[in-house]
Design a protein around this motif. Structure first.
Motif, PDB file in Angstrom:
ATOM      1  N   CYS A 136      -0.132 -61.917  14.115  1.00  0.00           N
ATOM      2  CA  CYS A 136       0.650 -61.392  15.234  1.00  0.00           C
ATOM      3  C   CYS A 136       0.694 -59.881  15.077  1.00  0.00           C
ATOM      4  O   CYS A 136       1.058 -59.376  14.011  1.00  0.00           O
ATOM      5  CB  CYS A 136       2.062 -61.965  15.257  1.00  0.00           C
ATOM      6  N   GLY A 137       0.308 -59.170  16.098  1.00  0.00           N
ATOM      7  CA  GLY A 137       0.242 -57.722  15.964  1.00  0.00           C
ATOM      8  C   GLY A 137       0.642 -56.972  17.207  1.00  0.00           C
ATOM      9  O   GLY A 137       0.916 -57.551  18.251  1.00  0.00           O
ATOM     10  N   ASN A 138       0.655 -55.665  17.058  1.00  0.00           N
ATOM     11  CA  ASN A 138       1.121 -54.716  18.055  1.00  0.00           C
ATOM     12  C   ASN A 138       2.629 -54.855  18.248  1.00  0.00           C
ATOM     13  O   ASN A 138       3.151 -54.699  19.340  1.00  0.00           O
ATOM     14  CB  ASN A 138       0.377 -54.853  19.383  1.00  0.00           C
ATOM     15  N   LEU A 139       3.320 -55.154  17.132  1.00  0.00           N
ATOM     16  CA  LEU A 139       4.779 -55.205  17.122  1.00  0.00           C
ATOM     17  C   LEU A 139       5.280 -53.793  16.882  1.00  0.00           C
ATOM     18  O   LEU A 139       4.738 -53.076  16.041  1.00  0.00           O
ATOM     19  CB  LEU A 139       5.263 -56.139  16.016  1.00  0.00           C
ATOM     20  N   LYS A 140       6.299 -53.382  17.594  1.00  0.00           N
ATOM     21  CA  LYS A 140       6.769 -52.004  17.516  1.00  0.00           C
ATOM     22  C   LYS A 140       8.032 -51.876  16.672  1.00  0.00           C
ATOM     23  O   LYS A 140       9.049 -52.479  16.980  1.00  0.00           O
ATOM     24  CB  LYS A 140       7.047 -51.446  18.913  1.00  0.00           C
ATOM     25  N   ALA A 141       7.949 -51.090  15.606  1.00  0.00           N
ATOM     26  CA  ALA A 141       9.130 -50.666  14.862  1.00  0.00           C
ATOM     27  C   ALA A 141       9.510 -49.292  15.399  1.00  0.00           C
ATOM     28  O   ALA A 141       8.783 -48.707  16.216  1.00  0.00           O
ATOM     29  CB  ALA A 141       8.823 -50.592  13.369  1.00  0.00           C
ATOM     30  N   ALA A 142      10.620 -48.744  14.936  1.00  0.00           N
ATOM     31  CA  ALA A 142      11.053 -47.435  15.427  1.00  0.00           C
ATOM     32  C   ALA A 142      10.030 -46.359  15.109  1.00  0.00           C
ATOM     33  O   ALA A 142       9.882 -45.401  15.868  1.00  0.00           O
ATOM     34  CB  ALA A 142      12.403 -47.071  14.814  1.00  0.00           C
ATOM     35  N   ASN A 143       9.298 -46.495  14.003  1.00  0.00           N
ATOM     36  CA  ASN A 143       8.366 -45.446  13.590  1.00  0.00           C
ATOM     37  C   ASN A 143       6.958 -45.950  13.316  1.00  0.00           C
ATOM     38  O   ASN A 143       6.140 -45.234  12.754  1.00  0.00           O
ATOM     39  CB  ASN A 143       8.896 -44.744  12.324  1.00  0.00           C
ATOM     40  N   ALA A 144       6.662 -47.194  13.684  1.00  0.00           N
ATOM     41  CA  ALA A 144       5.350 -47.746  13.334  1.00  0.00           C
ATOM     42  C   ALA A 144       4.965 -48.891  14.259  1.00  0.00           C
ATOM     43  O   ALA A 144       5.814 -49.501  14.902  1.00  0.00           O
ATOM     44  CB  ALA A 144       5.364 -48.238  11.888  1.00  0.00           C
ATOM     45  N   THR A 145       3.669 -49.165  14.275  1.00  0.00           N
ATOM     46  CA  THR A 145       3.131 -50.364  14.893  1.00  0.00           C
ATOM     47  C   THR A 145       2.771 -51.300  13.754  1.00  0.00           C
ATOM     48  O   THR A 145       2.181 -50.877  12.758  1.00  0.00           O
ATOM     49  CB  THR A 145       1.887 -50.032  15.740  1.00  0.00           C
ATOM     50  N   VAL A 146       3.121 -52.574  13.884  1.00  0.00           N
ATOM     51  CA  VAL A 146       2.917 -53.534  12.794  1.00  0.00           C
ATOM     52  C   VAL A 146       1.961 -54.633  13.241  1.00  0.00           C
ATOM     53  O   VAL A 146       2.078 -55.174  14.340  1.00  0.00           O
ATOM     54  CB  VAL A 146       4.260 -54.163  12.361  1.00  0.00           C
ATOM     55  N   TYR A 147       1.017 -54.956  12.338  1.00  0.00           N
ATOM     56  CA  TYR A 147       0.108 -56.085  12.517  1.00  0.00           C
ATOM     57  C   TYR A 147       0.288 -56.998  11.308  1.00  0.00           C
ATOM     58  O   TYR A 147      -0.005 -56.586  10.174  1.00  0.00           O
ATOM     59  CB  TYR A 147      -1.349 -55.625  12.613  1.00  0.00           C
TER      60      TYR A 147
END
Length: 193
Positions: free
Chosen positions: A172-183
């Protein structure tokens, strides 16, 4: 059955079926729809709200958000042992390829323990999972990115399957944190020698 009974049954079923972490839901019917911009076959397992949801990650620095996701507990422990929590939480515009607990379980217990005890090597491995820019799914086909470790990783797309270094699949990817994109990925990446 009356409308009142149906509403009550649906409320109870929904409240008890939602998982509290980024893990498989109790039943397929309880799966929340993933945000439209995400990629990966397991995004539907994200809770709709609360700890571990895409929404809960969005307003937190990346490691703080990961701490709420029980499937990332090994990664969080490793980041703490490597002294990288503040570095990643205070970084800007990062992409983090986050190995899940299942990814770490593919490493033998002895090798994982050895890695966790070697701060210098652990830091090298973990910073190889971080890129100093936010990568979108559109950049994945034949992508090449320099990592914070200094090495390069590659990204690929085949149909709806997104991979990193031809080995790690994005669950699961392209998740948005306050300062990053997470995959979230299913293998731990190995930095080039």
């Amino acid at each position: 059955m009356s409308t009142h009974h149906i509403r009550t049954a649906l409320t109870i079923a929904t409240a008890t079926a939602l998982p509290l972490c980024w893990a498989a839901p109790a039943t397929p019917a309880a799966a929340a729809p993933p945000p439209a911009e995400t990629v990966g076959s397991q995004c539907s397992a994200l809770p709709h709200s609360g700890p571990g949801s895409a929404q809960s990650l969005a307003d937190k620095p990346v490691v703080t958000g990961a701490e709420q996701n029980s499937s990332l507990s090994t990664l969080v422990t490793a980041l703490q042992k490597a002294g990288l929590v503040d570095t990643l939480n205070h970084g800007k515009h990062l992409t983090v390829f986050a190995p899940t607990n299942k990814a770490f379980s593919k490493i033998s217990k002895a090798d994982l323990a050895k890695l966790l005890d070697n701060k210098q090597e652990l830091k090298k491995v973990l910073t190889y999972h971080v890129v100093g820019e936010q990568i979108t799914p559109k950049q994945f086909p034949n992508g090449k990115f320099k990592t914070l470790e200094g090495g390069e990783l590659t990204t690929q797309v085949s149909g709806s399957t997104y991979t990193v270094n031809n080995t790690a699949q994005v669950t699961c990817g392209n998740l948005k944190a306050a300062n990053a994109t997470v995959y979230l990925i299913d293998h731990v990446l190995t930095p080039p020698k």
